[in-house]
Design a protein around this motif. Structure first.
Motif, short mmCIF file in Angstrom:
data_model
loop_
_atom_site.label_atom_id
_atom_site.label_comp_id
_atom_site.label_asym_id
_atom_site.label_seq_id
_atom_site.Cartn_x
_atom_site.Cartn_y
_atom_site.Cartn_z
N ARG A 19 3.98 -5.80 -9.27
CA ARG A 19 4.53 -5.27 -10.51
C ARG A 19 4.66 -3.44 -10.37
NH1 ARG A 19 1.47 -9.18 -14.83
NH2 ARG A 19 3.30 -10.53 -14.82
N LEU A 20 3.98 -3.15 -9.28
CA LEU A 20 3.89 -1.60 -8.98
C LEU A 20 5.35 -0.98 -8.60
CD1 LEU A 20 0.25 -0.68 -7.90
CD2 LEU A 20 1.07 -0.11 -10.08
N GLY A 21 6.01 -2.14 -7.79
CA GLY A 21 7.10 -1.62 -7.30
C GLY A 21 7.18 -0.58 -6.35
N VAL A 22 6.10 -0.57 -5.44
CA VAL A 22 5.89 0.59 -4.61
C VAL A 22 6.13 0.14 -3.11
CG1 VAL A 22 4.27 2.27 -3.81
CG2 VAL A 22 4.34 1.97 -6.29
N LEU A 23 5.56 -1.11 -2.89
CA LEU A 23 5.52 -1.66 -1.70
C LEU A 23 7.04 -1.50 -0.79
CD1 LEU A 23 3.73 -5.19 -1.86
CD2 LEU A 23 2.95 -2.95 -0.81
N ASP A 24 6.90 -1.01 0.31
CA ASP A 24 7.94 -0.72 1.16
C ASP A 24 8.97 0.29 0.67
OD1 ASP A 24 7.15 -2.59 2.88
OD2 ASP A 24 7.65 -4.30 1.55
N ASP A 55 -1.22 -10.32 3.34
CA ASP A 55 -1.78 -10.29 4.67
C ASP A 55 -1.57 -9.08 5.46
OD1 ASP A 55 0.92 -10.31 4.93
OD2 ASP A 55 0.85 -12.54 6.00
N ARG A 56 -1.10 -7.96 4.96
CA ARG A 56 -1.24 -6.70 5.56
C ARG A 56 -1.62 -5.50 4.88
NH1 ARG A 56 5.05 -4.60 4.44
NH2 ARG A 56 5.10 -5.25 2.19
N GLN A 57 -1.68 -4.64 5.55
CA GLN A 57 -2.02 -3.22 4.77
C GLN A 57 -0.77 -2.43 4.94
OE1 GLN A 57 -5.97 -1.03 5.69
NE2 GLN A 57 -5.41 -2.31 7.80
N TRP A 58 -0.26 -1.70 3.73
CA TRP A 58 1.03 -0.99 3.67
C TRP A 58 0.53 0.39 3.25
CZ3 TRP A 58 4.14 1.67 -0.01
CH2 TRP A 58 5.30 1.96 0.76
N ARG A 59 0.90 1.31 3.82
CA ARG A 59 0.57 2.71 3.54
C ARG A 59 1.74 3.39 3.00
NH1 ARG A 59 -1.02 2.42 9.57
NH2 ARG A 59 -3.38 1.39 9.51
N LYS A 60 1.44 3.86 1.65
CA LYS A 60 2.49 4.67 0.86
C LYS A 60 2.73 6.19 1.52
CE LYS A 60 5.26 6.00 -2.34
NZ LYS A 60 6.68 5.56 -2.08
N ALA A 61 1.45 6.64 1.96
CA ALA A 61 1.59 7.89 2.46
C ALA A 61 0.46 8.02 3.36
CB ALA A 61 1.33 8.89 1.39
N VAL A 63 -1.29 10.57 7.09
CA VAL A 63 -0.94 11.46 8.29
C VAL A 63 -2.13 10.92 9.37
CG1 VAL A 63 -0.37 13.30 6.91
CG2 VAL A 63 -2.93 13.09 6.91
N GLY A 64 -1.63 11.06 10.81
CA GLY A 64 -2.69 10.64 11.68
C GLY A 64 -2.61 9.20 12.20
N LEU A 65 -1.50 8.44 11.50
CA LEU A 65 -1.41 7.12 12.04
C LEU A 65 0.16 7.06 12.48
CD1 LEU A 65 -3.09 5.54 9.11
CD2 LEU A 65 -3.83 5.65 11.54
N ASP A 66 0.13 5.74 13.33
CA ASP A 66 1.47 5.60 14.06
C ASP A 66 2.79 4.97 13.15
OD1 ASP A 66 0.54 6.53 16.53
OD2 ASP A 66 -0.05 4.36 16.76
N GLY A 67 2.47 4.49 11.98
CA GLY A 67 3.21 3.75 11.12
C GLY A 67 2.46 3.28 9.94
N PRO A 68 3.54 2.77 8.82
CA PRO A 68 3.08 2.52 7.62
C PRO A 68 2.30 1.01 7.39
CG PRO A 68 5.35 1.97 7.96
CD PRO A 68 4.85 2.77 9.02
N VAL A 69 2.27 0.10 8.62
CA VAL A 69 2.00 -1.24 8.52
C VAL A 69 0.80 -1.35 9.30
CG1 VAL A 69 2.65 -3.59 8.51
CG2 VAL A 69 4.29 -1.92 7.87
N ALA A 70 -0.16 -2.17 8.85
CA ALA A 70 -1.23 -2.83 9.78
C ALA A 70 -1.95 -4.03 9.41
CB ALA A 70 -2.34 -1.65 9.87
N GLN A 71 -2.42 -4.63 10.05
CA GLN A 71 -3.03 -6.10 9.50
C GLN A 71 -4.10 -5.99 8.67
OE1 GLN A 71 -4.55 -7.50 13.22
NE2 GLN A 71 -6.72 -7.28 12.78
N ARG A 72 -4.19 -6.94 7.60
CA ARG A 72 -5.20 -6.67 6.66
C ARG A 72 -6.45 -7.28 7.09
NH1 ARG A 72 -5.33 -9.88 0.55
NH2 ARG A 72 -7.44 -9.19 0.07
#
Length: 412
Positions: A19-24, A55-61, A63-72
């Motif tokens: 409901r936050l509407g922020v993912l992806d 089943d995942r972590q998604w990063r809204k913002a 620094v210092g990481l390769d991308g927005p997605v990682a396993q949960r």
């Protein structure tokens, strides 16, 4: 907690996250700014605003990481939201809970982690603000307090979006869905929300002799302004159908005063009834002052405004004014969003009558303003008038809601 309770809680948490509407969603500077600030304050190479999905972590913002997605699975952020408190791991390799963790023994070879949970408006923990390093670090009480403050900043931004969405739905619900049935007239109107949702609205309804119209603006933004606007719309609709428009607006003022005082707000409003046979417009201006008539000869008549906003002086009497619309005339009522826009473009005082189309102002947007003024005066009908005025906002930052209503008496 039973297994069933845990599954229900996780379902509620994931629903709140959706409901936050922020993912992806795309990157936003307001969140990127927090990660950069945290990186400087804590002197770490990696910072992330992490939302924990099914089943995942998604990063809204980040620094210092390769991308927005990682396993949960195995994620430190998952542990943080389950614990519902700040999690600090000063040396993961020396901590029995995390020494064999895939994020420690593999990429990004994490050694230090500190994260604070982020909650949705209903209190469900949906993610974290975390700082990470590939070497052990100390993290004292002052650091914990600072991390918590930054996480609450992020949380406020996320929850503010939800409030704006809800307020936007309320604001859109205030607008009439169909034009009024008014023989011999055409009506066009639009409300363009700005950065935040405010209390602008327009409305119309049938009356015994024709139709009634309102353009109003509640001071403030967000859900509180939208709720006050809903109350104002109901009260002013009743005023439009009152045998005496002035008395109806006075009654609306009395009705709204308590609510307006509680939220520290007021409402500017332009209320009018139109006799469809004669074209006579009877109006009350409650601190609005932004109504004009475009005459068929190209002249613009600014209508008289002498009343105080609703909620400012309860019990005050309201003056009734009248103006005659002749065939081909157009009544234009705008909100102060247009005034601010015109002032930003160089029109002295943001005068909604625009400028003389034959004399360009000595400002960068002068030729454009003259062209729009010419288009407004030459517009063949209410819809074209509205389109010309809205064109002012094309490619221009608009800092306040922009509301315009045009009532045209059709030429015979």
């Amino acid at each position: 907690m039973t297994t069933t309770d845990a599954l229900d809680a996780e379902h509620a948490r994931l629903l709140a996250l959706q409901r936050l509407g922020v993912l992806d969603s795309t990157p936003e500077e307001r969140f990127d700014r927090v990660t950069r600030l945290a990186q400087r304050l804590f002197g770490v190479p990696t910072v992330s605003i992490t939302l924990v999905d099914a089943d995942r972590q998604w990063r809204k913002a980040f620094v210092g990481l390769d991308g927005p997605v990682a396993q949960r699975e195995g994620a430190f952020c998952d542990v943080t939201i389950r614990a519902n408190r700040t999690l600090v791991v000063e040396d993961a390799a020396a901590d029995d809970r995390f020494a064999d963790n895939p994020f420690v023994v593999g990429d990004p070879h994490l050694r230090f982690y500190a994260g604070h949970p982020i909650a949705a408006p209903g209190g469900e923990l949906v993610g974290t603000l975390c700082v990470i390093d590939t070497r052990p670090r100390r993290f004292d009480d002052g650091d914990r307090s600072l991390l918590r403050d930054l996480a609450l900043w992020v949380q406020g931004e996320l929850q503010h979006d939800v409030e704006l969405d809800r307020a936007g739905a309320v604001q859109r619900g205030l607008l009439p869905r169909r034009p009024p049935e008014l023989d011999g007239f055409r009506v066009a109107a639009r409300c363009v929300p700005a950065r935040g949702v405010g209390g602008d609205f327009y409305d119309w309804c049938a009356t015994a002799d024709g139709a009634g119209f309102v353009v109003a603006d509640v001071m403030g933004k967000g859900m509180s302004a939208a709720i006050v606007a809903a109350s104002a719309r109901a009260a002013l609709r009743t005023a439009l159908r009152s045998p005496s428009l002035a008395a109806g607006v006075e009654a609306a003022d009395d009705l709204l005063t308590t609510d307006l005082e509680e939220v520290g707000s007021f409402v500017t409003a332009w209320c009018a009834t139109v006799d469809q046979d004669s074209g006579l417009v009877t109006y009350v201006d409650a601190g609005h002052g932004l109504a004009s008539v475009l005459r068929t000869d190209g002249g613009i008549e600014r209508l008289e405004a002498d009343g105080m906003p609703l909620g400012v002086s309860p019990g005050a009497s309201r003056a009734r004014h009248r103006v005659q619309l002749r065939p081909g005339d157009r009544l234009v009522v705008v909100s102060d969003g247009l005034v601010d826009l015109l002032a930003d473009l160089g029109v002295p005082g943001g005068d909604p009558r625009l400028v003389d189309p034959e004399v360009a102002l000595p400002v960068p947007d002068g030729p454009r303003l003259s062209r729009v003024a010419r288009d407004v005066r030459r517009a063949p009908d209410a819809g074209a008038t509205l389109a010309a005025l809205l064109g002012l906002a094309d490619g221009t930052f608009v800092g306040d809601d922009l509301t315009i209503l045009v009532l045209e008496r059709v030429a015979s």
